[in-house]
Design a protein around this motif. Structure first.
Motif, mmCIF file in Angstrom:
data_model
loop_
_atom_site.group_PDB
_atom_site.id
_atom_site.type_symbol
_atom_site.label_atom_id
_atom_site.label_comp_id
_atom_site.label_asym_id
_atom_site.label_seq_id
_atom_site.Cartn_x
_atom_site.Cartn_y
_atom_site.Cartn_z
ATOM 1 N N GLN A 90 0.822 -1.206 0.000
ATOM 2 C CA GLN A 90 0.000 0.000 0.000
ATOM 3 C C GLN A 90 0.857 1.258 0.000
ATOM 4 O OE1 GLN A 90 -2.500 -0.519 3.415
ATOM 5 N NE2 GLN A 90 -3.931 -1.882 2.371
ATOM 6 N N MET A 91 1.980 1.212 0.739
ATOM 7 C CA MET A 91 2.879 2.367 0.771
ATOM 8 C C MET A 91 3.481 2.623 -0.602
ATOM 9 S SD MET A 91 3.035 3.904 3.678
ATOM 10 C CE MET A 91 4.601 4.768 3.606
ATOM 11 N N VAL B 47 8.887 22.170 -1.534
ATOM 12 C CA VAL B 47 9.714 21.539 -0.502
ATOM 13 C C VAL B 47 9.061 20.263 0.031
ATOM 14 C CG1 VAL B 47 10.710 21.797 1.802
ATOM 15 C CG2 VAL B 47 10.852 23.677 0.153
ATOM 16 N N ASP B 48 7.769 20.345 0.388
ATOM 17 C CA ASP B 48 7.082 19.176 0.948
ATOM 18 C C ASP B 48 6.914 18.059 -0.075
ATOM 19 O OD1 ASP B 48 6.860 20.258 3.460
ATOM 20 O OD2 ASP B 48 4.892 21.142 3.097
ATOM 21 N N GLU B 49 6.565 18.403 -1.297
ATOM 22 C CA GLU B 49 6.249 17.390 -2.301
ATOM 23 C C GLU B 49 7.490 16.796 -2.974
ATOM 24 O OE1 GLU B 49 3.426 16.098 -2.833
ATOM 25 O OE2 GLU B 49 2.106 17.465 -1.752
ATOM 26 N N VAL B 50 8.563 17.579 -3.041
ATOM 27 C CA VAL B 50 9.764 17.123 -3.762
ATOM 28 C C VAL B 50 10.901 16.810 -2.800
ATOM 29 C CG1 VAL B 50 11.502 17.725 -5.493
ATOM 30 C CG2 VAL B 50 9.112 18.406 -5.830
ATOM 31 N N ASN B 51 11.365 17.804 -2.077
ATOM 32 C CA ASN B 51 12.525 17.608 -1.201
ATOM 33 C C ASN B 51 12.239 16.687 -0.016
ATOM 34 O OD1 ASN B 51 12.917 20.911 -2.042
ATOM 35 N ND2 ASN B 51 14.528 19.473 -2.559
ATOM 36 N N ASP C 192 11.916 8.439 2.048
ATOM 37 C CA ASP C 192 12.951 7.454 1.737
ATOM 38 C C ASP C 192 12.496 6.536 0.607
ATOM 39 O OD1 ASP C 192 14.457 8.509 3.762
ATOM 40 O OD2 ASP C 192 13.841 7.013 5.239
ATOM 41 N N GLY C 193 13.396 6.297 -0.332
ATOM 42 C CA GLY C 193 13.121 5.354 -1.404
ATOM 43 C C GLY C 193 12.139 5.832 -2.452
#
Length: 244
Positions: free
Chosen positions: A89-90, A106-110, A114-115
């Motif tokens: 699901q993740m 920043v929130d959506e890209v940077n 992890d992974g």
């Protein structure tokens, strides 16, 4: 006559001197043997369906039919299955191309996580090739829900970004920029196919593909080839003049 397999001090002496053969070793049942036995028993109760293929509801249905030892191992399987489903699901939490602005960057890209690979398309609707790429990205987003596909209108994301650089695609992994394609020459015009974009992303490591080779030969830099050819011709011309 004394049984040579009997546990006596005399037999131990005879075994030590090699007069009688060693006592046969009893076969011990390992944890793996127990797991396999329980697995077989559970599989019979579930009409032959492997546990790793069962849904949580199906696992619940057979839980009352197992004994204490089976239940211990069954619970391990159930926890493992839930962990696998959560992980799936993740990985499948995206599946579409989301629109962002500079405030979301920043929130959506940077901070994507992890992974996580991020494919960010900087575009304008007034540019036909940008619209074509957005169509291709929508298809690839549904096909690869583990990849985060984003798009942003250039004027809302990068102020004063020149139209000559559109379309632009940035590739990020765990918040770091890994690759970028800037300008229309990277995409080969309005005949650019979705398979070609898929191949480019797969080659960059963003996603896996079943394509075994690029859909068509990679676009060559015609300008650089022309410059090199011109340099070769000039050199040859100078050599010819030296012979005169």
């Amino acid at each position: 006559m004394q049984d040579p397999n009997e546990d006596t001090e005399w037999n131990d002496v005879l075994r030590a001197k090699g007069i009688i053969p060693p006592k046969p070793q009893e076969t011990e049942m390992t944890e793996e043997d127990i797991v396999n036995m329980v697995e077989s028993a559970i599989q019979e109760k579930s009409e032959g369906k492997p546990m790793d293929k069962m849904t949580l509801d199906e696992l619940d249905d057979i839980e009352d039919e197992i004994d204490e030892e089976e239940e211990r191992i069954f619970e391990q399987y159930r926890k493992q299955r839930m962990a696998e489903m959560r992980a799936a699901q993740m990985k499948a939490k995206f599946g579409e191309v989301r629109e962002i602005t500079k405030a979301d960057y920043v929130d959506e890209v940077n901070k994507a996580g992890d992974g996580v690979w991020v494919v960010l398309h900087i575009y304008k609707d007034s540019i036909p090739l940008c619209k074509l790429l957005n169509q291709h990205l929508s298809l690839l987003a549904r096909k690869n829900p583990q990849v985060k596909f984003l798009k942003s209108i250039s004027s809302l994301c990068i102020p004063n970004y020149p139209d000559k650089n559109l379309p632009t695609i940035f590739l990020y992994f765990e918040g770091d920029l890994k690759k970028q394609w800037v300008g229309p020459l990277n995409f080969g015009g309005m005949n650019f196919k979705c398979d070609e974009l898929e191949w480019m992303l797969a080659k960059a490591g963003v996603l896996e593909t079943e394509l075994e080779a690029p859909p068509k030969p990679e676009v060559k830099d015609v300008m650089n080839i022309a410059i090199k050819q011109s340099t070769i011709n000039d050199t040859n011309s100078d050599d010819d003049n030296d012979w005169n």
